[in-house]
Scaffold this motif. Structure first.
Motif, PDB file in Angstrom:
ATOM      1  N   ALA A   1     -38.775   9.892  17.991  1.00  0.00           N
ATOM      2  CA  ALA A   1     -37.390  10.386  18.025  1.00  0.00           C
ATOM      3  C   ALA A   1     -37.081  11.191  19.284  1.00  0.00           C
ATOM      4  N   MET A   2     -35.865  11.103  19.709  1.00  0.00           N
ATOM      5  CA  MET A   2     -35.219  11.931  20.719  1.00  0.00           C
ATOM      6  C   MET A   2     -35.720  11.710  22.149  1.00  0.00           C
ATOM      7  N   THR A   3     -37.039  11.619  22.328  1.00  0.00           N
ATOM      8  CA  THR A   3     -37.549  11.421  23.691  1.00  0.00           C
ATOM      9  C   THR A   3     -38.078  10.006  23.916  1.00  0.00           C
ATOM     10  N   GLY A   4     -38.332   9.273  22.819  1.00  0.00           N
ATOM     11  CA  GLY A   4     -39.025   7.985  22.921  1.00  0.00           C
ATOM     12  C   GLY A   4     -38.357   7.000  23.863  1.00  0.00           C
ATOM     13  N   ALA A   5     -37.033   6.875  23.740  1.00  0.00           N
ATOM     14  CA  ALA A   5     -36.341   5.871  24.567  1.00  0.00           C
ATOM     15  C   ALA A   5     -36.250   6.332  26.020  1.00  0.00           C
ATOM     16  N   ILE A   6     -36.253   7.639  26.227  1.00  0.00           N
ATOM     17  CA  ILE A   6     -36.129   8.144  27.606  1.00  0.00           C
ATOM     18  C   ILE A   6     -37.472   8.068  28.319  1.00  0.00           C
ATOM     19  N   ASP A   7     -38.523   8.529  27.639  1.00  0.00           N
ATOM     20  CA  ASP A   7     -39.784   8.567  28.393  1.00  0.00           C
ATOM     21  C   ASP A   7     -40.511   7.226  28.432  1.00  0.00           C
ATOM     22  N   ARG A   8     -39.918   6.198  27.827  1.00  0.00           N
ATOM     23  CA  ARG A   8     -40.471   4.859  28.034  1.00  0.00           C
ATOM     24  C   ARG A   8     -39.926   4.228  29.320  1.00  0.00           C
ATOM     25  N   ILE A   9     -38.928   4.858  29.897  1.00  0.00           N
ATOM     26  CA  ILE A   9     -38.435   4.400  31.208  1.00  0.00           C
ATOM     27  C   ILE A   9     -39.256   5.144  32.267  1.00  0.00           C
ATOM     28  N   ASP A  10     -39.669   4.434  33.299  1.00  0.00           N
ATOM     29  CA  ASP A  10     -40.379   5.081  34.406  1.00  0.00           C
ATOM     30  C   ASP A  10     -39.338   5.847  35.242  1.00  0.00           C
ATOM     31  N   LEU A  11     -39.031   7.048  34.745  1.00  0.00           N
ATOM     32  CA  LEU A  11     -37.951   7.856  35.345  1.00  0.00           C
ATOM     33  C   LEU A  11     -38.557   8.857  36.311  1.00  0.00           C
ATOM     34  N   ARG A  12     -38.073   8.833  37.538  1.00  0.00           N
ATOM     35  CA  ARG A  12     -38.602   9.781  38.522  1.00  0.00           C
ATOM     36  C   ARG A  12     -37.456  10.469  39.251  1.00  0.00           C
ATOM     37  N   GLY A  13     -37.538  11.775  39.283  1.00  0.00           N
ATOM     38  CA  GLY A  13     -36.479  12.557  39.909  1.00  0.00           C
ATOM     39  C   GLY A  13     -36.841  12.985  41.312  1.00  0.00           C
ATOM     40  N   VAL A  14     -36.406  14.187  41.673  1.00  0.00           N
ATOM     41  CA  VAL A  14     -36.639  14.709  43.033  1.00  0.00           C
ATOM     42  C   VAL A  14     -38.142  14.765  43.317  1.00  0.00           C
ATOM     43  N   GLY A  15     -38.516  14.274  44.499  1.00  0.00           N
ATOM     44  CA  GLY A  15     -39.929  14.306  44.896  1.00  0.00           C
ATOM     45  C   GLY A  15     -40.794  13.378  44.068  1.00  0.00           C
ATOM     46  N   GLY A  16     -40.174  12.426  43.377  1.00  0.00           N
ATOM     47  CA  GLY A  16     -40.926  11.444  42.585  1.00  0.00           C
ATOM     48  C   GLY A  16     -41.466  12.005  41.272  1.00  0.00           C
ATOM     49  N   ARG A  17     -40.977  13.199  40.868  1.00  0.00           N
ATOM     50  CA  ARG A  17     -41.495  13.806  39.623  1.00  0.00           C
ATOM     51  C   ARG A  17     -41.094  12.964  38.416  1.00  0.00           C
ATOM     52  N   ARG A  18     -42.081  12.703  37.572  1.00  0.00           N
ATOM     53  CA  ARG A  18     -41.837  11.860  36.396  1.00  0.00           C
ATOM     54  C   ARG A  18     -41.305  12.695  35.240  1.00  0.00           C
ATOM     55  N   ILE A  19     -40.400  12.094  34.469  1.00  0.00           N
ATOM     56  CA  ILE A  19     -39.853  12.814  33.308  1.00  0.00           C
ATOM     57  C   ILE A  19     -40.976  13.141  32.325  1.00  0.00           C
ATOM     58  N   LYS A  20     -41.918  12.262  32.195  1.00  0.00           N
ATOM     59  CA  LYS A  20     -43.045  12.487  31.262  1.00  0.00           C
ATOM     60  C   LYS A  20     -43.806  13.756  31.650  1.00  0.00           C
ATOM     61  N   ASP A  21     -43.960  13.992  32.960  1.00  0.00           N
ATOM     62  CA  ASP A  21     -44.670  15.197  33.406  1.00  0.00           C
ATOM     63  C   ASP A  21     -43.804  16.432  33.175  1.00  0.00           C
ATOM     64  N   HIS A  22     -42.514  16.286  33.473  1.00  0.00           N
ATOM     65  CA  HIS A  22     -41.602  17.418  33.293  1.00  0.00           C
ATOM     66  C   HIS A  22     -41.549  17.828  31.818  1.00  0.00           C
ATOM     67  N   TRP A  23     -41.699  16.842  30.953  1.00  0.00           N
ATOM     68  CA  TRP A  23     -41.611  17.084  29.510  1.00  0.00           C
ATOM     69  C   TRP A  23     -42.987  17.128  28.841  1.00  0.00           C
ATOM     70  N   ALA A  24     -44.026  17.382  29.620  1.00  0.00           N
ATOM     71  CA  ALA A  24     -45.392  17.313  29.061  1.00  0.00           C
ATOM     72  C   ALA A  24     -45.572  18.277  27.885  1.00  0.00           C
ATOM     73  N   GLU A  25     -44.869  19.411  27.920  1.00  0.00           N
ATOM     74  CA  GLU A  25     -45.005  20.359  26.807  1.00  0.00           C
ATOM     75  C   GLU A  25     -43.811  20.314  25.863  1.00  0.00           C
ATOM     76  N   GLY A  26     -43.032  19.260  25.949  1.00  0.00           N
ATOM     77  CA  GLY A  26     -41.832  19.113  25.116  1.00  0.00           C
ATOM     78  C   GLY A  26     -40.611  18.982  26.019  1.00  0.00           C
ATOM     79  N   PRO A  27     -39.562  18.345  25.504  1.00  0.00           N
ATOM     80  CA  PRO A  27     -38.399  18.086  26.357  1.00  0.00           C
ATOM     81  C   PRO A  27     -37.667  19.358  26.747  1.00  0.00           C
ATOM     82  N   ARG A  28     -37.433  19.518  28.048  1.00  0.00           N
ATOM     83  CA  ARG A  28     -36.679  20.667  28.554  1.00  0.00           C
ATOM     84  C   ARG A  28     -35.416  20.150  29.204  1.00  0.00           C
ATOM     85  N   THR A  29     -34.273  20.684  28.790  1.00  0.00           N
ATOM     86  CA  THR A  29     -32.992  20.255  29.344  1.00  0.00           C
ATOM     87  C   THR A  29     -32.076  21.466  29.462  1.00  0.00           C
TER      88      THR A  29
END
Ligand code: N01
Length: 540
Positions: A389-417
């Motif tokens: 739930a809630m993060t599954g559909a987002i973190d299955r996309i290879d999403l990379r932000g500034v500096g190539g940071r992956r959403i999975k890494d940004h959310w490693a301890e839970g989703p932060r928004t």
């Protein structure tokens, strides 16, 4: 579905906004942005619109918020021309509604169906998102809007020997479009969440025999479904605007007669009468009975005991009734279910309940399911085992932000928004009903409309200022996470092993993911943030 890790080439035409998902969120976002003159397009993994109501076609699937409120309010003509047949519309009707909305606003011409976004990388130099899809297309957009749903990706749960089973396997969340006829078949179902609780009574009517494998029982209230009561229709028709405004100005985004009274300070006979009245009304009405049930264990226990009694009143065998009674979590800390005849189904001679706590599931064999005690033979097995739930559909996309940071890494301890709308380091990427927003604790349609309107206003403001990028500041994101924790801490919500907490997915960080401060409070905060020039956002 394999997730591409290749860098999207990004040589496609640049559009203003790419909207991922064509459920209710994606459809309204597309309509709204097009109407404001943006070049917006949608992509959708399925072959049609409708999201949840496209995928979840299992027997008995229906909405658990009353349809008058679970429907779009953004267009008065749409509102006037649509009539719901029942208080809680069934899935086929909800899918027809989605189709109707798509046709009425000519949305399909701008949606690519059968297209799954596999990767999206932020290109800092060009200030655009480069997006890859599974047909191998390269798309470029200024804004990436994830309308990917909170309960859209089934958990990866599997069982030893599953592929040796000779019968049919069905997932409630991926139900065959042509339907399934269980007549004369021996059927097993794993899970007793909402999906199972809705489908079990219907499957039991068809199947020769149904075996329900339960690990954890859930609280369920009767829907008392049927035609919409005249009084309700009249209240609605008199002033739909006021009706909707009243729905939105609530904690849950739906009318619930929320009371300020405390169960612990009310005379027991009055408490009883109030709970009976709300049980008779049906659905989630009982949630609003007393203000202290979400925060005070003693108050919660009163409702737990009341529902336990109701279960005993519906199930003939006291041992079965006891097994069906939740004991491991306070009422309301997991999403309660709304059913039609669920408990009484266990009085049928062709229905059997297996308690997986007493006889754990060992695995599948060619004939069926083995527990530690017994082998069960089936022609078909239904998996109603839930969602990432809630993060599954987002973190299955290879999403990379500034500096190539992956959403999975940004959310490693839970989703932060920040506000459940944006993520620090992921400029121009919005989530509709994302983690950190009230979303799944509310009537989703009202939350969707609030998010879409806010995002659209934000994009208009950027355009007017001739600015191209907006991003949550790390400080604002951290402050929102702290505020979200403060909002949920006084409640008992974190006490359950719920999918709200990520507890149903092995290895998922435990964190209460939705915002528990209420839709009304949340909307007020979002409006203030916008009024203060998008406070907490970095705009360039
Ligand atoms: O999923 P769930 P759902 N072995 O996670 C069991 C919404 N929804 O699809 O609790 C054995 O609730 C699991 O057991 P346990 C609604 O928000 C809405 O039913 O982990 N069992 C549980 O019983 C809802 O809350 C509507 O011990 C296993 C079940 O599978 C949300 O979607 C209708 C297992 C999963 O229940 C999710 O509901 C339907 C295993 N290995 C859904 N793994 C309406 O609008 C899991 N389970 C009405």
């Amino acid at each position: 579905m394999a997730v591409s890790s290749e860098r999207p080439s990004g040589d496609g035409q640049l559009i203003d906004a790419l909207i991922v998902g064509a459920g209710f969120a994606g459809m309204y976002m597309l309509h709204k942005l097009r109407g404001l003159g943006f070049n917006a397009k949608g992509v959708e993994a399925g072959s049609g619109v409708g999201g949840t109501w496209y995928w979840n076609r299992y027997p008995g699937a229906r909405v658990d918020i009353q349809s008058l409120e679970y429907s779009f309010g953004f267009d008065e003509d749409l509102e006037k021309e649509w009539r719901w047949s029942e208080r809680y519309a069934p899935q086929p009707e909800l899918l027809n509604y989605a189709e109707h909305v798509a046709d009425r606003f000519d949305l399909k011409r701008d949606i690519r169906f059968n297209t799954r976004v596999t990767a999206a990388h932020w290109d800092e130099a060009a200030q655009v998102w480069k997006v890859a899809t599974d047909p191998g297309e390269a798309l470029r957009c200024r804004h990436l809007i994830l309308a990917t749903g909170c309960l859209s990706v089934p958990t990866d749960v599997t069982f030893p020997g599953l592929d040796t089973f000779q019968g049919d396997i069905y997932r409630t969340s991926r139900w065959p479009h042509e339907g399934v006829d269980f007549s004369g078949r021996r059927v097993g179902i794993i899970g007793t969440g909402s999906s199972a609780i809705q489908s079990i009574p219907i499957i039991a009517e068809q199947a020769e025999h149904l075996t329900v494998f339960q690990r954890t029982p859930n609280y369920s209230m009767p829907a008392h479904n049927g035609p919409i009561p005249e009084a309700e229709l009249e209240a609605w028709a008199k002033d739909p605007r006021a009706y909707r405004a009243a729905s939105r100005d609530t904690v849950g985004g739906f009318q619930n007669e929320a009371s300020e009274a405390m169960a612990t300070l009310t005379a027991p006979e009055e408490v009883r009468a109030e709970l009976e009245r709300r049980w008779a009304w049906g659905g989630f009405r009982i949630l609003g009975a007393f203000a202290d049930t979400a925060v005070d264990p003693d108050a919660n226990r009163i409702v737990q005991d009341f529902i336990a009694e109701k279960i005993r009143g519906q199930v003939a065998d006291p041992a079965v009734a006891d097994l069906l009674t939740p004991k491991d979590h306070p009422f309301g800390t997991k999403r309660p279910c709304v059913d039609t005849g669920y408990y009484a189904t266990f009085n049928r001679p062709n229905v059997e309940l297996v308690n997986l706590r007493a006889e754990p599931l060992v695995g599948f064999n060619a004939q069926g399911i083995e527990t530690s005690k017994k082998a069960y033979a089936f022609d078909a097995v239904v998996l109603a085992t839930g969602f990432d739930a809630m993060t599954g559909a987002i973190d299955r996309i290879d999403l990379r932000g500034v500096g190539g940071r992956r959403i999975k890494d940004h959310w490693a301890e839970g989703p932060r928004t920040y506000l459940g709308l944006m993520v620090a380091g992921f400029p121009n990427m919005f989530t509709i009903t994302g983690p950190g927003s009230p979303s799944v604790l509310t009537n989703m349609i009202n939350s969707i409309e609030q998010h879409v309107d806010w995002i659209a206003d934000c994009l208009v403001a950027l355009k007017q200022r001739q600015q191209t990028s907006i991003e949550a500041s790390p400080e604002a994101e951290a402050a929102w996470c702290r505020h979200s924790t403060e909002a949920v801490t006084p409640t008992m919500l974190p006490q359950a092993n719920s999918w709200y907490m990520g507890a149903n997915v092995p290895g998922k960080p435990r964190m209460f993911m939705p915002y528990a401060g209420g839709l009304n409070t949340y909307t007020e905060i979002c409006n203030q943030v916008a009024a203060k020039g998008y406070e907490g956002f970095i705009i360039r």
